[in-house]
Design a protein around this motif. Structure first.
Motif, short mmCIF file in Angstrom:
data_model
loop_
_atom_site.label_atom_id
_atom_site.label_comp_id
_atom_site.label_asym_id
_atom_site.label_seq_id
_atom_site.Cartn_x
_atom_site.Cartn_y
_atom_site.Cartn_z
N LYS A 106 -24.23 25.91 -22.02
CA LYS A 106 -24.70 25.11 -23.16
C LYS A 106 -24.65 25.89 -24.47
N ARG A 107 -24.53 27.21 -24.38
CA ARG A 107 -24.45 28.02 -25.59
C ARG A 107 -23.08 27.95 -26.24
N PHE A 108 -22.13 27.37 -25.54
CA PHE A 108 -20.76 27.31 -26.06
C PHE A 108 -20.41 25.86 -26.40
N GLU A 109 -19.69 25.70 -27.49
CA GLU A 109 -19.31 24.37 -27.96
C GLU A 109 -18.30 23.73 -26.99
N ASN A 110 -18.52 22.46 -26.70
CA ASN A 110 -17.63 21.66 -25.84
C ASN A 110 -17.46 22.26 -24.44
N ALA A 111 -18.45 23.00 -23.98
CA ALA A 111 -18.38 23.63 -22.66
C ALA A 111 -19.04 22.75 -21.61
N THR A 112 -18.48 22.76 -20.43
CA THR A 112 -19.04 22.03 -19.29
C THR A 112 -19.18 22.99 -18.12
N PRO A 113 -20.11 22.71 -17.22
CA PRO A 113 -20.25 23.59 -16.05
C PRO A 113 -18.99 23.60 -15.20
N ALA A 114 -18.78 24.69 -14.49
CA ALA A 114 -17.67 24.75 -13.55
C ALA A 114 -17.90 23.75 -12.43
N THR A 115 -16.84 23.16 -11.95
CA THR A 115 -16.95 22.22 -10.84
C THR A 115 -17.19 22.97 -9.53
N SER A 116 -17.60 22.26 -8.52
CA SER A 116 -17.81 22.89 -7.21
C SER A 116 -16.51 23.49 -6.69
N LYS A 117 -15.40 22.81 -6.94
CA LYS A 117 -14.09 23.31 -6.50
C LYS A 117 -13.76 24.62 -7.21
N GLN A 118 -14.00 24.68 -8.52
CA GLN A 118 -13.71 25.89 -9.27
C GLN A 118 -14.57 27.05 -8.79
N ARG A 119 -15.84 26.80 -8.50
CA ARG A 119 -16.73 27.86 -8.03
C ARG A 119 -16.28 28.35 -6.65
N LEU A 120 -15.88 27.44 -5.81
CA LEU A 120 -15.40 27.83 -4.48
C LEU A 120 -14.14 28.69 -4.59
N LEU A 121 -13.21 28.29 -5.45
CA LEU A 121 -11.98 29.05 -5.64
C LEU A 121 -12.27 30.43 -6.22
N PHE A 122 -13.25 30.51 -7.12
CA PHE A 122 -13.60 31.81 -7.70
C PHE A 122 -14.18 32.74 -6.64
N VAL A 123 -15.09 32.23 -5.83
CA VAL A 123 -15.67 33.05 -4.76
C VAL A 123 -14.59 33.52 -3.81
N LEU A 124 -13.66 32.62 -3.46
CA LEU A 124 -12.56 33.00 -2.57
C LEU A 124 -11.70 34.08 -3.21
N ALA A 125 -11.45 33.96 -4.51
CA ALA A 125 -10.65 34.96 -5.22
C ALA A 125 -11.35 36.32 -5.22
N ILE A 126 -12.66 36.32 -5.46
CA ILE A 126 -13.41 37.58 -5.47
C ILE A 126 -13.44 38.21 -4.08
N VAL A 127 -13.60 37.40 -3.05
CA VAL A 127 -13.58 37.92 -1.68
C VAL A 127 -12.23 38.57 -1.38
N LEU A 128 -11.15 37.90 -1.78
CA LEU A 128 -9.82 38.46 -1.55
C LEU A 128 -9.63 39.75 -2.35
N PHE A 129 -10.17 39.79 -3.56
CA PHE A 129 -10.08 41.00 -4.37
C PHE A 129 -10.77 42.16 -3.66
N TYR A 130 -11.97 41.90 -3.13
CA TYR A 130 -12.68 42.97 -2.45
C TYR A 130 -11.97 43.38 -1.16
N VAL A 131 -11.45 42.42 -0.43
CA VAL A 131 -10.70 42.73 0.79
C VAL A 131 -9.52 43.63 0.47
N ALA A 132 -8.83 43.34 -0.64
CA ALA A 132 -7.64 44.12 -1.01
C ALA A 132 -8.00 45.49 -1.57
#
Length: 290
Positions: free
Chosen positions: A47-73
């Protein structure tokens, strides 16, 4: 050869590999920090950013998956054993960092957040320069191919700082290479569509093939770094480990590019069929994610 041998004097088989060596707490902390910042910015702080919306559930899931893969690598035993002992694990690490991580991370980013990051003119200029499809494809595949030239690989491998620097540059180049395919910016002129995107993905697959072929079809071990390494498995000597590494890289690349090609072709074909429908039937057509 002597410098390469010094890298492997302390073998994990002797118990010299500590928990910190194998599981990299610093990488874990970095992963947790980045994840916390992402969830704060795309959650309660949006809400502190203009025209910003929360990340969708899909985006959050993809981000967590990306971070897990980063740590695995980067933070798991794959990194430790891949750097010191097994070329095949090193190639698995690279496959994750260059072909799985970038598209997941880009798809996980809300458009407004990425636009904020690249708002400064200098960053926008760099972004526009690196993500031109021709530049991006040639840059990544050239850097990847040069990295696997034996004398370059061995020179980088014996210097931790140079290895880290080269990997950072390759990851940046990989993100640039993926940008024309999965950029979340709706006004991005680098985002390709339809047959152009299919051709771009296919071209990247062709450009990376010589480096993989050099590794897979070599008649002898190429890298002194791994020739000098202790053999952890009796059935996997340096030559077969090298060949396995090339196969892993090519299979992962083919699998990821194949999935992207199938997805893009499906939505392109669907859009073409939609254009053939009467106007009153074309409303409500699903817009592809990328």
């Amino acid at each position: 050869m002597g410098n390469a041998h010094q890298m492997h004097e302390m073998s994990p088989a002797t118990g010299s590999a500590t928990f910190s060596d194998l599981w990299s707490p610093d990488v874990m902390l970095l992963s947790l920090l980045v994840t916390t910042v992402y969830f704060l910015l795309t959650g309660p702080m949006h809400k502190r950013f203009e025209n910003a919306t929360p990340a969708t559930s899909k985006q959050r899931l993809l981000f967590v998956l990306a971070i897990v893969l980063f740590y695995v690598a980067q933070g798991s035993p794959i990194s430790y054993y891949g750097h010191h002992y097994m070329f095949s694990l090193h190639m698995l690490q690279q496959s994750i960092l260059y072909f799985a991580l970038p598209p997941l991370m880009l798809l996980a980013m809300p458009e407004w957040l990425l636009a904020k990051i690249f708002r400064p003119k200098a960053l926008k200029l760099i972004l526009n320069s690196l993500t031109h499809p021709l530049v991006a494809a040639l840059l990544f595949n050239s850097l990847f191919s040069f990295y696997h030239v034996p004398f370059i690989f061995d020179a980088v491998a014996i210097n931790h700082e140079w290895m880290t620097f080269y990997h950072i540059i390759l990851v940046i180049a990989a993100f640039a290479m993926w940008w024309p395919i999965v950029s979340p910016l709706s006004d991005n002129k680098r985002q390709l569509a339809g047959l152009k995107k299919l051709s771009y993905v296919f071209a990247n697959g062709v450009l990376i093939t010589p480096a993989c072929a050099l590794i897979i079809f070599a008649s002898e071990p190429l890298y002194a770094t791994y020739i000098a390494a202790p053999q952890l498995f009796q059935s996997l000597d340096a030559f077969n480990d090298q060949r396995l590494g090339g196969i892993i890289m090519k299979l992962v690349q083919e699998l990821v590019y194949g999935c992207v090609l199938a997805y893009v072709f499906y939505h392109w074909y669907k859009a073409e069929k939609q254009d053939d429908l009467p106007m009153d039937q074309s409303f409500g057509a699903e817009k592809p994610t990328f």
